[in-house]
Write a protein that holds these residues in place. Structure first.
Motif, PDB file in Angstrom:
ATOM      1  N   LEU A  87      -3.664  -9.801  14.086  1.00 19.57           N
ATOM      2  CA  LEU A  87      -2.554  -9.116  13.749  1.00 19.57           C
ATOM      3  C   LEU A  87      -1.939  -9.319  12.534  1.00 19.57           C
ATOM      4  O   LEU A  87      -1.803 -10.636  12.201  1.00 19.57           O
ATOM      5  CB  LEU A  87      -1.404  -9.442  14.953  1.00 19.57           C
ATOM      6  N   VAL A  88      -1.939  -8.546  11.912  1.00 16.86           N
ATOM      7  CA  VAL A  88      -1.197  -8.582  10.455  1.00 16.86           C
ATOM      8  C   VAL A  88       0.123  -8.949  10.390  1.00 16.86           C
ATOM      9  O   VAL A  88       1.000  -8.098  10.954  1.00 16.86           O
ATOM     10  CB  VAL A  88      -1.331  -7.532   9.307  1.00 16.86           C
ATOM     11  N   THR A  89       0.742 -10.095  10.228  1.00 21.78           N
ATOM     12  CA  THR A  89       2.165 -10.238  10.556  1.00 21.78           C
ATOM     13  C   THR A  89       2.917 -10.037   9.346  1.00 21.78           C
ATOM     14  O   THR A  89       4.091 -10.208   9.705  1.00 21.78           O
ATOM     15  CB  THR A  89       2.139 -11.637  11.409  1.00 21.78           C
ATOM     16  N   GLU A  90       2.499 -10.037   8.269  1.00 21.25           N
ATOM     17  CA  GLU A  90       3.128  -9.892   6.851  1.00 21.25           C
ATOM     18  C   GLU A  90       2.484  -9.127   5.937  1.00 21.25           C
ATOM     19  O   GLU A  90       1.175  -9.493   5.738  1.00 21.25           O
ATOM     20  CB  GLU A  90       3.876 -11.016   6.218  1.00 21.25           C
ATOM     21  N   ASN A  91       3.124  -8.100   5.430  1.00 20.77           N
ATOM     22  CA  ASN A  91       2.352  -7.517   4.245  1.00 20.77           C
ATOM     23  C   ASN A  91       3.328  -6.537   3.706  1.00 20.77           C
ATOM     24  O   ASN A  91       4.034  -5.894   4.178  1.00 20.77           O
ATOM     25  CB  ASN A  91       0.973  -6.655   4.640  1.00 20.77           C
ATOM     26  N   GLY A  92       3.604  -6.833   2.198  1.00 18.53           N
ATOM     27  CA  GLY A  92       4.928  -5.991   1.480  1.00 18.53           C
ATOM     28  C   GLY A  92       4.780  -6.312   0.038  1.00 18.53           C
ATOM     29  O   GLY A  92       3.948  -6.911  -0.424  1.00 18.53           O
ATOM     30  N   PHE A  93       5.794  -5.483  -0.236  1.00 21.31           N
ATOM     31  CA  PHE A  93       5.919  -5.302  -1.984  1.00 21.31           C
ATOM     32  C   PHE A  93       7.268  -5.515  -2.423  1.00 21.31           C
ATOM     33  O   PHE A  93       8.258  -5.002  -1.732  1.00 21.31           O
ATOM     34  CB  PHE A  93       5.486  -4.057  -2.296  1.00 21.31           C
ATOM     35  N   ALA A  94       7.628  -6.310  -3.559  1.00 19.60           N
ATOM     36  CA  ALA A  94       9.012  -6.686  -3.773  1.00 19.60           C
ATOM     37  C   ALA A  94       9.224  -5.847  -5.174  1.00 19.60           C
ATOM     38  O   ALA A  94       8.669  -5.787  -5.977  1.00 19.60           O
ATOM     39  CB  ALA A  94       9.060  -8.160  -4.443  1.00 19.60           C
ATOM     40  N   ASP A  95      10.508  -5.307  -5.162  1.00 23.79           N
ATOM     41  CA  ASP A  95      11.201  -4.741  -6.450  1.00 23.79           C
ATOM     42  C   ASP A  95      12.365  -5.170  -6.749  1.00 23.79           C
ATOM     43  O   ASP A  95      12.780  -6.220  -6.169  1.00 23.79           O
ATOM     44  CB  ASP A  95      11.164  -3.208  -6.126  1.00 23.79           C
ATOM     45  N   PHE A  96      13.137  -4.687  -7.629  1.00 19.65           N
ATOM     46  CA  PHE A  96      14.596  -4.979  -8.019  1.00 19.65           C
ATOM     47  C   PHE A  96      15.621  -4.479  -7.071  1.00 19.65           C
ATOM     48  O   PHE A  96      16.617  -5.247  -6.875  1.00 19.65           O
ATOM     49  CB  PHE A  96      14.636  -4.903  -9.576  1.00 19.65           C
ATOM     50  N   SER A  97      15.522  -3.220  -6.794  1.00 23.31           N
ATOM     51  CA  SER A  97      16.647  -2.687  -6.129  1.00 23.31           C
ATOM     52  C   SER A  97      16.309  -1.069  -5.911  1.00 23.31           C
ATOM     53  O   SER A  97      15.482  -0.718  -6.604  1.00 23.31           O
ATOM     54  CB  SER A  97      18.001  -2.870  -6.525  1.00 23.31           C
ATOM     55  N   GLY A  98      17.220  -0.512  -5.193  1.00 23.19           N
ATOM     56  CA  GLY A  98      17.177   0.964  -5.098  1.00 23.19           C
ATOM     57  C   GLY A  98      16.800   1.502  -3.985  1.00 23.19           C
ATOM     58  O   GLY A  98      15.503   0.705  -3.139  1.00 23.19           O
ATOM     59  N   VAL A  99      17.072   2.577  -3.541  1.00 26.30           N
ATOM     60  CA  VAL A  99      16.488   3.392  -2.141  1.00 26.30           C
ATOM     61  C   VAL A  99      15.338   4.208  -2.496  1.00 26.30           C
ATOM     62  O   VAL A  99      14.571   4.480  -1.773  1.00 26.30           O
ATOM     63  CB  VAL A  99      17.627   4.319  -1.475  1.00 26.30           C
ATOM     64  N   HIS A 100      15.069   4.598  -3.735  1.00 28.37           N
ATOM     65  CA  HIS A 100      13.969   5.419  -4.254  1.00 28.37           C
ATOM     66  C   HIS A 100      12.869   4.497  -4.723  1.00 28.37           C
ATOM     67  O   HIS A 100      12.828   4.013  -5.817  1.00 28.37           O
ATOM     68  CB  HIS A 100      14.346   6.332  -5.262  1.00 28.37           C
ATOM     69  N   ASP A 101      12.207   3.859  -3.959  1.00 29.43           N
ATOM     70  CA  ASP A 101      11.078   2.658  -4.061  1.00 29.43           C
ATOM     71  C   ASP A 101       9.681   3.482  -4.165  1.00 29.43           C
ATOM     72  O   ASP A 101       8.953   2.856  -3.414  1.00 29.43           O
ATOM     73  CB  ASP A 101      11.208   1.863  -3.203  1.00 29.43           C
ATOM     74  N   ALA A 102       9.333   4.242  -5.158  1.00 30.90           N
ATOM     75  CA  ALA A 102       8.097   4.866  -5.306  1.00 30.90           C
ATOM     76  C   ALA A 102       7.054   3.590  -5.134  1.00 30.90           C
ATOM     77  O   ALA A 102       5.859   3.879  -4.521  1.00 30.90           O
ATOM     78  CB  ALA A 102       7.998   5.538  -6.425  1.00 30.90           C
ATOM     79  N   GLU A 103       7.278   2.392  -5.712  1.00 33.74           N
ATOM     80  CA  GLU A 103       6.027   1.689  -6.085  1.00 33.74           C
ATOM     81  C   GLU A 103       5.895   0.940  -4.589  1.00 33.74           C
ATOM     82  O   GLU A 103       4.631   0.629  -4.115  1.00 33.74           O
ATOM     83  CB  GLU A 103       6.668   0.316  -6.890  1.00 33.74           C
ATOM     84  N   ARG A 104       6.822   0.738  -3.647  1.00 40.21           N
ATOM     85  CA  ARG A 104       6.706   0.236  -2.179  1.00 40.21           C
ATOM     86  C   ARG A 104       5.952   1.314  -1.439  1.00 40.21           C
ATOM     87  O   ARG A 104       4.995   1.003  -0.808  1.00 40.21           O
ATOM     88  CB  ARG A 104       8.006  -0.187  -1.626  1.00 40.21           C
ATOM     89  N   VAL A 105       6.286   2.523  -1.583  1.00 42.70           N
ATOM     90  CA  VAL A 105       5.648   3.679  -0.917  1.00 42.70           C
ATOM     91  C   VAL A 105       4.364   3.651  -1.178  1.00 42.70           C
ATOM     92  O   VAL A 105       3.388   3.491  -0.255  1.00 42.70           O
ATOM     93  CB  VAL A 105       6.364   5.004  -1.296  1.00 42.70           C
ATOM     94  N   SER A 106       3.896   3.460  -2.513  1.00 50.05           N
ATOM     95  CA  SER A 106       2.599   3.358  -2.837  1.00 50.05           C
ATOM     96  C   SER A 106       1.738   2.058  -2.497  1.00 50.05           C
ATOM     97  O   SER A 106       0.654   2.401  -2.030  1.00 50.05           O
ATOM     98  CB  SER A 106       2.394   3.358  -4.542  1.00 50.05           C
ATOM     99  N   TYR A 107       2.435   0.980  -2.554  1.00 51.62           N
ATOM    100  CA  TYR A 107       1.799  -0.179  -2.029  1.00 51.62           C
ATOM    101  C   TYR A 107       1.416  -0.073  -0.639  1.00 51.62           C
ATOM    102  O   TYR A 107       0.174  -0.229  -0.285  1.00 51.62           O
ATOM    103  CB  TYR A 107       2.693  -1.464  -2.168  1.00 51.62           C
ATOM    104  N   TYR A 108       2.319   0.478   0.167  1.00 51.85           N
ATOM    105  CA  TYR A 108       1.964   0.471   1.610  1.00 51.85           C
ATOM    106  C   TYR A 108       0.863   1.559   2.088  1.00 51.85           C
ATOM    107  O   TYR A 108       0.019   1.468   2.794  1.00 51.85           O
ATOM    108  CB  TYR A 108       3.294   1.012   2.520  1.00 51.85           C
TER     109      TYR A 108
END
Length: 530
Positions: A405-426
């Motif tokens: 079970l992958v219990t953590e995986n994610g991406f950090a940015d500085f702020s904002g609702v338009h988080d293209a980097e996190r969308v791409s990471y996932y």
């Protein structure tokens, strides 16, 4: 002395090809997540709850760190005193979980909120009530609870008695586990005894990156691990004997690991990568998930020999008795895995036998290629999805195709609702997960994104955002707003597939000249051999 590696950098243009490693996990296929695949989202009590001294909660080692030891510990001077104030906003949190459509909400319980001094003679009913209310909210939305018993927030009173270096803590933790089982076993299907014990022991007891900042590497980190593994096993056996027959839940541990990629194909670099995995992940997994139990044989051999060379009367690595080896072995109903990024590994140029430390015992250096995509608010978090796939395969090969079970995986940015980097990471990491399941035949049963909402991110304070939901920390109610990544994740869960527009060769979301390192740079390493 830090071993530094100098490399040239360039502006990342979106091509996945890099020197020595293609970061993409593979082309997009028509793979879908099975109907019984579990999607989840994770949080941690100390990072979101706030209410640090409310309603009878005791002081934790993190409260003590930011109030007494080092009020400037976080880069922005913030503390977890309020954080996202989930103590007062748990109903909204449960709504957010429901909005994502996940099967599982993985959250942790604060030991000092339940037992202010860490001992069973003083149980805080207000604390018990808080988590019961949260569980009832989740039940209302048909969300399954995965409860982490310990996500780093030890009661300060226990730390003053030696914390995880005091072998009595095995029994104290067992008492705590029994309180949780007695109160919540009817509502919790998945139990995780410890989240990222390496961070607890290596970073908190061996070094100063985490509370309690003991800074006794080569000694306290090994004692901490030894007692923690025994505490895990005891909590497992208590559940297995007394509670499983009635409730039928599962108990395991969540372990964090980067992927270790050899710097070159040389035998030496391949050995360095394998040693990294054994000295960091295997340190905790081998006693639980291997057929033979105990610490990895090579780890035992190296530390025993270095201890002898350093004129110690016995090894700095504690020894399990044969009975303890058998008691710990097999105490995991699944393999909880946290993963974020990848490092290159090579052997250290020299090893100083006279200076005891975990890094010296390991004798390797890790670093990252600046050509790997980044643009994260966490400078260590480079985007290398193929490393995720390779780590899943390594775990499966090492531990007989264990259920993961992958219990953590994610991406950090500085702020904002338009988080293209996190969308791409996932997108990239879920693509890696699908390739792992279908092509490498790994037995991955579920995936939890980190994190449900922005939180207090340890030494980064409130400046580094991992959340699927944006938290306005300045608003009275700590308003939560879904980001683009939350909407993307919800669509993946509903469709059981990657977005139609996902391109596994496209890393352009991470292309930005102002986030890469200079033209000549130092590659990250945290392993000092002095």
């Amino acid at each position: 002395m830090l071993f530094l590696f100098l490399l040239s950098s360039f502006v990342f243009k979106g091509n996945a090809d890099t020197i020595g490693l293609n970061v993409s996990a593979g082309p997009k296929q028509n793979y879908t997540f099975p109907k019984d695949f579990l999607f989840g989202v994770s949080t941690a009590a100390l990072q979101i709850e706030g209410a640090w001294d409310a309603d009878g909660k005791g002081e934790s080692i993190w409260d003590h760190l930011v109030h007494v030891q080092n009020p400037k510990f976080a880069k922005d001077g913030s503390t977890p005193d309020v954080a996202a104030d989930s103590y007062h906003n748990y109903k909204r949190d449960a709504e957010m979980v429901h909005e994502l459509g996940v099967n599982i909400y993985r959250f942790s319980i604060s030991w000092p909120r339940i037992m202010p001094k860490g001992l069973k003679n003083d149980i805080n009913q207000k604390g018990l009530e808080y988590y019961r209310n949260l569980l009832m909210e989740l039940e209302k939305y048909n969300v399954t609870a995965m409860v982490v018993m310990y996500h780093w927030d030890l009661p300060q009173a226990l730390q003053e008695m030696g914390g995880w270096t005091n072998e009595n803590i095995v029994d104290y933790f067992a008492d705590y586990a029994k309180v949780l089982y007695d109160n919540y076993a009817d509502k919790v299907k998945y139990w995780v005894t410890f989240n990222e014990p390496m961070q607890v022991c290596l970073e908190g007891y061996g070094n100063t990156y985490r509370a309690p900042k003991l800074n006794q590497t080569g000694f306290a980190d090994y004692l901490c691990t030894h007692n923690l593994l025994k505490a895990h096993a005891k909590a497992y056996h208590i559940y297995n004997t007394t509670y499983r027959p009635t409730y039928g839940g599962q108990v395991a541990i969540s372990l964090d690991s980067n992927w270790a990629e050899p710097k070159t194909e040389s035998a030496s670099d391949r050995e360095a990568a394998e040693r990294y995995l054994q000295f960091h992940l295997g340190w905790y997994t081998h006693p639980i998930y291997s057929a033979e139990g105990n610490y990895p044989a090579e780890m035992i051999r190296i530390i025993d020999e270095k201890s002898r060379q350093q004129n110690f009367s016995q090894s700095r690595l504690p020894k399990f008795t044969p009975e303890e080896i058998e008691y710990i072995k097999g105490t995991g109903d699944f393999f909880g895995l946290n993963h974020y990024t990848t490092y290159y590994l090579t052997m250290a140029d020299k090893q100083v036998g006279a200076v005891p430390s975990h890094a010296n015992d390991c004798g390797i250096v890790r670093f990252q290629n600046p050509k790997w995509p980044s643009k994260s608010s966490s400078n260590w978090l480079r985007v290398v999805p193929v490393g995720f796939r390779r780590l899943l395969k390594w775990v499966s090969n090492e531990y007989n195709n264990v259920s993961i079970l992958v219990t953590e995986n994610g991406f950090a940015d500085f702020s904002g609702v338009h988080d293209a980097e996190r969308v791409s990471y996932y997108g990239h990491y879920l693509n890696a997960l699908l390739h792992s399941m279908y092509e490498d035949k790994t037995n991955v049963k579920g995936y939890c994104a980190w994190s449900l909402m922005d939180n207090w991110e340890w030494d980064d304070g409130l400046t580094s955002r991992f959340g699927l939901f944006l938290v306005d920390f300045k608003s009275p109610n700590k308003t939560r707003t879904p980001k683009d990544s939350a909407k993307m994740y919800a669509k993946v869960i509903k469709s059981r597939s990657l977005p139609d527009n996902f391109d596994p060769t496209d890393f352009s979301a991470f292309s930005s000249s102002n986030v890469l390192l200079p033209s000549v740079l130092t590659v990250v390493t945290l392993l000092s051999l002095t």
